[in-house]
Design an enzyme around this catalytic site. Structure first.
Site, PDB file in Angstrom:
ATOM      1  N   ASP A 235       1.493  60.602  21.940  1.00 46.76           N
ATOM      2  CA  ASP A 235       2.265  60.621  23.198  1.00 46.76           C
ATOM      3  C   ASP A 235       1.372  60.530  24.442  1.00 46.76           C
ATOM      4  OD1 ASP A 235       4.915  60.825  22.219  1.00 46.76           O
ATOM      5  OD2 ASP A 235       4.684  62.972  21.879  1.00 46.76           O
TER       6      ASP A 235
ATOM      7  N   GLU B 254       7.236  64.892  15.781  1.00 45.20           N
ATOM      8  CA  GLU B 254       8.527  64.713  16.440  1.00 45.20           C
ATOM      9  C   GLU B 254       9.204  63.444  15.891  1.00 45.20           C
ATOM     10  OE1 GLU B 254       8.280  65.128  20.717  1.00 45.20           O
ATOM     11  OE2 GLU B 254      10.435  65.561  20.861  1.00 45.20           O
TER      12      GLU B 254
ATOM     13  N   HIS C 188       1.863  63.221  14.991  1.00 45.86           N
ATOM     14  CA  HIS C 188       2.830  64.104  15.662  1.00 45.86           C
ATOM     15  C   HIS C 188       4.130  64.052  14.865  1.00 45.86           C
ATOM     16  CE1 HIS C 188       5.156  66.030  18.684  1.00 45.86           C
ATOM     17  NE2 HIS C 188       5.453  64.993  19.439  1.00 45.86           N
TER      18      HIS C 188
ATOM     19  N   HIS D 207       1.914  66.912  23.240  1.00 45.94           N
ATOM     20  CA  HIS D 207       2.621  67.967  23.953  1.00 45.94           C
ATOM     21  C   HIS D 207       3.316  68.960  23.032  1.00 45.94           C
ATOM     22  CE1 HIS D 207       6.872  66.231  23.607  1.00 45.94           C
ATOM     23  NE2 HIS D 207       6.107  65.474  22.879  1.00 45.94           N
TER      24      HIS D 207
ATOM     25  N   HIS E  18       3.925  55.285  22.663  1.00 46.42           N
ATOM     26  CA  HIS E  18       5.050  54.748  23.438  1.00 46.42           C
ATOM     27  C   HIS E  18       4.481  53.814  24.503  1.00 46.42           C
ATOM     28  CE1 HIS E  18       7.961  57.632  21.884  1.00 46.42           C
ATOM     29  NE2 HIS E  18       7.213  58.645  22.252  1.00 46.42           N
TER      30      HIS E  18
ATOM     31  N   HIS F 241      15.171  62.498  24.073  1.00 52.40           N
ATOM     32  CA  HIS F 241      15.259  63.961  23.949  1.00 52.40           C
ATOM     33  C   HIS F 241      16.692  64.399  24.226  1.00 52.40           C
ATOM     34  CE1 HIS F 241      10.728  65.107  24.579  1.00 52.40           C
ATOM     35  NE2 HIS F 241      11.011  64.862  23.328  1.00 52.40           N
TER      36      HIS F 241
HETATM   37 FE1  FEO Z   1       6.518  64.093  21.306  1.00 50.93          FE
HETATM   38 FE2  FEO Z   1       7.004  60.738  21.440  1.00 50.93          FE
HETATM   39  O1  FEO Z   1       7.245  62.468  20.778  1.00 50.93           O
END
Ligand code: FEO
Length: 397
Positions: A164, A81, A79, A145, A225, A23
């Site tokens: 996530d 992202e 997701h 999230h 992850h 991030h």
């Molecule tokens: Fe919300 Fe692993 O990205």
């Protein structure tokens, strides 16, 4: 390299041993991370999530060695992202007609990131796609999230692909939770929850209750992850239930920064007082100017109370203290006590400022705080010990 998860389910992601910041520079990743992508090869084939953008070419090349890409019937983007969708542009160049299943917010987000108009199929909770004898069931998970987040569940193999949720930034050679060092694994899990999921705790409780109400058997949780939970996957669900419920241990964290060591001396005296009043409490001190901010936040998350100290500068607090207080405010911790302290030479606003910020962040703040004029003398040091004792008592309540 594809790694078999169960039957026809394969991990086709990327382990990123080098990553130290995520991030941007907001999240430290001391132990790297992984971007988990999964291939489900039943009568129909589904690809679930991809990897972070820098690894897009490597990922697509490896995937093409595992499967003829034209045989991928469905792409699922749980997701949008970039760490999960980052290889979509390269992949979709190769299979432009493949449908991309995601939430309605996922469509917005993917279009916003990549400005492409792929064959999007928006889905809602309860929607299913058939892979032959097994199905993928979609479960929206907004704000876990991001607004677009969703899970999907593979019937027959009883696998939840949770994106996530239940993940950690943790690179491992073993991939599965039973092959990981448990101390490292849970340290990364709690750090991840504390720094990323804390504000969404009410939604975590609601989503887990909703999943339980679906009565779907659960054998494996495939996160996006870190490790795959195949050994007692409910253990991480149970941890989430505890962490989401105003979590606190019998710990007090003392956060401070200091200009000429006066505020540091107060921090040490206060720690002494806490331990004198309640030897069962674990007290830890952190100079927030020199400690990793995410590690500090993890300690705040675990603590029942925090003391925050800064000398006065420019009628306020040192910038390191302001920064950690800002982060604490955003995370909306629940059920914690706090107190401010600090040295001053002239105007002395720091303690009032700290207490106001802690109050706005939702902490139960001990009135007044503790101020010491100039470098703490013997009386100030003794008073600081007494203040530490009082704070230990305050935290018992
Ligand atoms: Fe919300 Fe692993 O990205």
């Amino acid at each position: 390299m594809a790694i078999q998860v169960k039957n026809n389910v394969w991990w086709v992601g990327k382990t990123d041993w080098e990553l130290r910041k995520f991030h941007g520079s907001e999240y430290s990743t001391h132990r790297g991370t992984s971007y988990n992508s999964y291939l489900v090869r039943e009568e129909k084939t589904a690809l679930i999530d991809t990897v972070w953008r820098p690894f897009a070419d490597e990922y697509v090349d490896n995937l093409a060695k595992t499967i003829d890409l034209s045989k991928i019937d469905f792409v699922v983007a749980n997701h949008a992202e970039i760490d999960h969708s980052g290889a979509l542009p390269e992949l979709m160049e190769r299979i432009p007609e493949a449908p991309v299943y995601c939430t309605a917010n996922g469509v917005k987000s993917l279009k916003g990131h990549y400005h492409r108009d792929w064959n999007f199929v928006p889905v809602k909770t309860g929607d299913r796609i058939s892979l032959g004898s097994k199905e993928l069931i979609f479960i929206e998970a907004p704000m876990l999230h991001w607004p677009d987040s969703m899970f999907c569940y593979l019937t027959g193999d009883n696998i939840l692909f949770s994106n996530d949720a239940f993940g950690q930034h943790y690179a491992t050679s073993g991939l599965f939770n039973d092959l990981a060092d448990p101390a490292e694994l849970f340290a990364e899990c709690v750090k991840y929850y504390a720094n990323i999921l804390t504000p969404f705790s009410p939604l975590v409780l609601k989503k887990i209750a909703e999943f339980v109400s679906l009565s779907l058997p659960l054998d494996i949780i495939c996160t996006s992850h870190g490790v795959i939970w195949r050994d007692n996957p409910m253990q991480i669900v149970e941890r989430y239930l505890a962490w989401a419920d105003a979590y606190r241990e019998n710990r007090i964290a003392i956060l401070y920064d200091t200009m000429w060591n006066g505020t540091r001396v107060l921090a040490e005296q206060m720690a002494k007082g806490v331990v004198e009043a309640d030897p069962s409490v674990t007290v830890e001190l952190f100079n927030v100017a020199t400690t990793d901010k995410n590690d500090v936040i993890t300690e705040v998350f675990k603590s029942k109370g925090i003391m925050v100290g800064s000398p006065t500068i420019n009628r306020s607090v040192l910038s390191s203290v302001a920064a950690i207080l800002d982060q604490i405010h955003g995370l909306q911790f629940k059920g914690k006590k706090a107190a401010g302290f600090g040295c001053y030479g002239w105007s002395g606003e720091s303690v009032t400022d700290i207490n106001e910020r802690l109050g706005k962040a939702g902490f139960d703040v001990m009135p007044d705080g503790f101020k010491a004029l100039w470098n703490p003398d013997e009386k100030s040091r003794d008073d600081a010990v007494r203040f530490g004792r009082s704070f230990a008592e305050f935290c018992r309540g």
